[in-house]
Design a protein around this motif. Structure first.
Motif, short mmCIF file in Angstrom:
data_model
loop_
_atom_site.label_atom_id
_atom_site.label_comp_id
_atom_site.label_asym_id
_atom_site.label_seq_id
_atom_site.Cartn_x
_atom_site.Cartn_y
_atom_site.Cartn_z
N GLY A 159 54.05 31.54 51.09
CA GLY A 159 54.29 32.44 50.64
C GLY A 159 53.16 32.63 49.14
O GLY A 159 51.84 31.90 49.56
N GLY A 160 53.17 33.35 48.29
CA GLY A 160 52.30 33.78 47.23
C GLY A 160 51.99 32.64 46.38
O GLY A 160 50.89 32.31 45.97
N ALA A 161 53.03 31.90 45.86
CA ALA A 161 52.89 30.92 45.16
C ALA A 161 52.17 29.75 45.55
O ALA A 161 51.04 29.24 45.14
CB ALA A 161 54.35 30.06 44.58
N ASN A 187 48.37 30.61 45.59
CA ASN A 187 47.79 30.39 44.12
C ASN A 187 47.69 29.01 43.96
O ASN A 187 46.83 28.53 43.48
CB ASN A 187 48.54 31.12 43.23
CG ASN A 187 48.39 32.79 43.27
OD1 ASN A 187 47.57 33.31 43.92
ND2 ASN A 187 49.57 33.39 42.74
N TYR A 221 52.51 37.27 36.85
CA TYR A 221 53.46 36.55 37.40
C TYR A 221 52.56 36.01 38.88
O TYR A 221 52.02 36.85 39.47
CB TYR A 221 54.49 37.23 37.95
CG TYR A 221 55.47 36.30 38.59
CD1 TYR A 221 56.15 35.34 38.17
CD2 TYR A 221 55.60 36.34 40.29
CE1 TYR A 221 57.24 34.50 38.65
CE2 TYR A 221 56.44 35.38 40.81
CZ TYR A 221 57.12 34.55 40.08
OH TYR A 221 57.92 33.60 40.83
N HIS A 222 52.63 34.60 38.91
CA HIS A 222 51.70 34.10 39.95
C HIS A 222 52.52 33.11 40.73
O HIS A 222 52.10 32.73 41.85
CB HIS A 222 50.70 33.37 39.48
CG HIS A 222 49.59 34.39 38.77
ND1 HIS A 222 48.96 35.08 39.53
CD2 HIS A 222 49.30 34.42 37.51
CE1 HIS A 222 47.95 35.69 38.58
NE2 HIS A 222 48.28 35.39 37.60
N GLY A 223 53.96 33.13 40.57
CA GLY A 223 54.89 32.33 41.40
C GLY A 223 55.80 31.20 40.70
O GLY A 223 55.69 31.04 39.58
N GLU A 274 46.00 39.07 38.49
CA GLU A 274 46.52 40.15 39.57
C GLU A 274 45.52 41.58 39.14
O GLU A 274 45.34 41.79 38.16
CB GLU A 274 47.91 40.79 39.03
CG GLU A 274 48.86 39.56 39.25
CD GLU A 274 50.11 40.04 38.81
OE1 GLU A 274 50.88 40.84 39.43
OE2 GLU A 274 50.51 39.55 37.70
N ASP A 289 44.63 37.78 42.82
CA ASP A 289 45.95 37.59 43.20
C ASP A 289 46.36 38.99 43.84
O ASP A 289 46.71 39.96 42.96
CB ASP A 289 47.07 37.02 42.09
CG ASP A 289 48.02 37.05 42.60
OD1 ASP A 289 48.70 37.62 43.63
OD2 ASP A 289 49.09 36.10 42.13
N VAL A 297 48.94 39.24 45.90
CA VAL A 297 50.09 39.07 46.65
C VAL A 297 51.01 40.47 46.57
O VAL A 297 51.46 40.46 47.65
CB VAL A 297 51.08 38.04 45.88
CG1 VAL A 297 52.51 37.95 46.46
CG2 VAL A 297 50.20 36.70 46.20
N MET A 298 51.11 41.09 45.47
CA MET A 298 51.98 42.27 45.37
C MET A 298 51.13 43.47 45.68
O MET A 298 51.44 44.55 46.26
CB MET A 298 52.63 42.42 44.09
CG MET A 298 53.82 43.37 44.09
SD MET A 298 54.57 43.40 42.59
CE MET A 298 55.83 41.98 42.94
N ALA A 357 50.44 37.52 50.35
CA ALA A 357 51.66 37.14 50.99
C ALA A 357 52.36 38.61 50.98
O ALA A 357 51.75 39.51 51.84
CB ALA A 357 52.53 36.25 50.02
N LYS A 358 53.60 38.78 50.84
CA LYS A 358 54.54 39.83 50.84
C LYS A 358 53.98 40.91 52.25
O LYS A 358 54.49 40.61 53.10
CB LYS A 358 54.26 40.53 49.59
CG LYS A 358 55.03 40.01 48.42
CD LYS A 358 55.10 40.58 47.15
CE LYS A 358 55.61 39.53 46.08
NZ LYS A 358 57.07 39.66 45.91
C1 LIG Z 1 51.31 38.86 41.91
C2 LIG Z 1 52.16 37.80 42.41
N1 LIG Z 1 51.69 36.63 42.86
C3 LIG Z 1 52.40 35.57 43.30
C4 LIG Z 1 53.72 35.59 43.55
C5 LIG Z 1 54.62 34.66 44.09
O1 LIG Z 1 54.69 34.89 45.42
P1 LIG Z 1 56.04 34.12 46.46
O2 LIG Z 1 57.39 34.59 45.68
O3 LIG Z 1 55.68 34.62 47.78
O4 LIG Z 1 55.66 32.72 46.11
C6 LIG Z 1 54.26 37.17 43.46
C7 LIG Z 1 55.68 37.25 43.89
O5 LIG Z 1 56.43 38.31 43.11
C8 LIG Z 1 53.68 38.09 42.97
O6 LIG Z 1 54.19 39.10 42.55
#
Ligand SMILES: Cc1ncc(COP(=O)(O)O)c(C=O)c1O
Length: 444
Positions: free
Chosen positions: A119-121, A124, A147-149, A215, A248, A250-251, A276-277
């Protein structure tokens, strides 16, 4: 659309009670959570075991970009599960090989090598680890409204209040101000924001800084679209000081903003990109870290110190390939850009009609509405990191009327699946239009 209420054996109330009895909900005091029991989903809708239907205006967690229950992705998952559900990450599999190649095509510039995560965390976490390995430097710059996880390092990178209870976190993380300062103070120009960034870099010592993670379009902290020139300026400053720029996505990635990646709006190539996502539309969990050629080359003769049992999981890679095929076959990226214009018109209508609407923003189908008590003072309808009776009532009203979206602080989000039609968008905004009487009544 047929809603299947025959499949499960539990009622919605039973599911909620048993879930709450034995499982923990995230970011919440457990007595306060009131989950929607979900039995099934198709397209832009999901429903409870009793058949109450919701229009999903948040793509669940800004992730189900292709909509729910897409038959091609479901078929790909079933096929891959039969063929090869798992191989350990020291093996090479066809879905992994093909996904790496495909992402090299889609990501900006000479990014062509990927490390797959759950996943995203984790993407990162591995990005900052890699930046430290290739630069030999320690500090990581990040921003407050981010937000990065939820894992230890990613939680420290996160600037928003979810970080507080997890402090002190990992060492070496330095935060800089965002160009946005909330609805009352508004925006810095790109020049001001870049001057602040450079001042922080000078004060910290450029030679101690491995990377700046940001982000590209900020998600949960407010759909913050950077002022033109900001990302190009960040790129230039990072180049000047030998700091890696980590985007980042992810979103914001995978069509959400009307481009494959949000950073494509500004033609900037980051050193590292995380995703991710939307990569799998969340049908199966998968994240990835992408790197430019020169960083991939660094690891030709240097060990990459990182690993996960589920790295490059064949089921997840096959899901991503099928999801990407759906984006391409259904032109969903272009569609998100077009429907983003329709969404912006709905936003403008709300702003014109409702005195509690203080600001609207969107880029593609990545949107937010900020609510205020007073348009002169711009006092938000709920304080920073807080809620209010009116915001809680608005959330309840959406739910009663069959609209699901994220209500956070003084805002609510408008992030439907990229497959949404004009009629479905209108259906969602009609619910919002009626519900805003709740917050309009609180306007001074
Ligand atoms: C910009 C961003 N980075 C990282 C994450 C973390 O991703 P994950 O929940 O898949 O670990 C999110 C989750 O919402 C996010 O919005």
């Amino acid at each position: 659309m047929a809603i299947d209420t025959e499949h499960g054996s539990m009622t919605g109330d039973e599911i909620v009670a048993l879930t709450k009895r034995h499982t923990l909900f995230e970011w919440s005091a457990q007595s306060k959570v009131d989950p929607i029991p979900v039995a099934g989903a198709k397209g832009v809708y999901f429903w409870t075991p009793e058949g109450k239907r919701y229009l999903d205006f948040n793509s669940q967690l800004m992730c189900t970009n292709i909509g729910h229950g897409h038959p091609k992705v479901i078929e790909a998952i079933a096929r891959q599960a039969e063929q090869l559900a798992y191989a350990n990450p020291f093996m090479a599999t066809e879905p992994r090989a093909r996904l790496g190649q495909k992402l090299a095509e889609l990501t900006p510039g000479d990014i062509d090598t990927f490390f797959f995560t759950n996943g995203g965390a984790e993407a990162n976490e591995n990005a900052i680890k890699l930046a430290r390995m290739v630069t030999g430097r320690h500090k990581i710059l990040t921003r407050y409204r981010s937000y990065h996880g939820g894992t230890a390092g990613a939680m420290t990178l996160t600037g928003d209040p979810r970080r507080w209870a997890n402090e002190p976190g990992i060492p070496g993380v330095i935060r800089v101000m965002d160009p946005y300062h909330g609805i009352q103070r508004g925006w810095d120009s790109a020049e001001e924001a870049l001057a602040n960034l450079e001042e922080t870099i000078q004060l910290e010592g450029p030679h101690t800084i491995a990377a700046f993670i940001l982000e590209t379009v900020t998600g949960t902290n407010g759909i913050l679209v950077p002022p033109d020139g900001y990302l190009a300026g960040v790129r230039e400053i990072c180049d000047r000081y030998g700091i890696l720029m980590i985007a980042d996505e992810v979103m914001a990635g995978f069509g959400r903003t009307g481009k494959w990646f949000a950073i494509d709006h500004w033609d900037v190539v980051p050193d590292l990109i995380t995703m991710a996502k939307g990569l799998t539309s969340a049908y199966i969990q998968l994240g990835a870290l992408g790197m430019r050629r020169k960083y991939a080359e660094h690891f030709e003769n240097n060990v990459f110190y990182g690993g996960l049992t589920y790295n490059s999981h064949p089921l997840a890679c096959a899901t991503a390939l099928a999801t990407i095929a759906v984006y391409e076959e259904e032109n969903l990226i272009e569609r998100a850009a077009q429907m983003g214009e329709v969404l912006a018109r709905h936003h403008a209508d709300l702003a014109e009609k409702h005195p509690s609407v203080g600001a609207v923003r969107n880029i593609g189908l990545f949107g937010i509405v900020e609510l205020v008590r007073n348009r002169e003072t711009m006092e938000p309808m709920a304080p920073f990191n807080g809620t209010s009776d009116e915001m809680a009532a608005l959330g309840r009203r959406f739910r009663e009327d069959g609209l699901y979206t994220f209500v956070r602080w003084n805002s609510f989000f408008t992030n439907p699946p990229l497959t949404i039609t004009e009629d479905e968008l209108a259906e969602g905004f009609a619910i919002i239009d009626r519900a805003l009487e709740v917050t309009d009544a609180a306007v001074a």
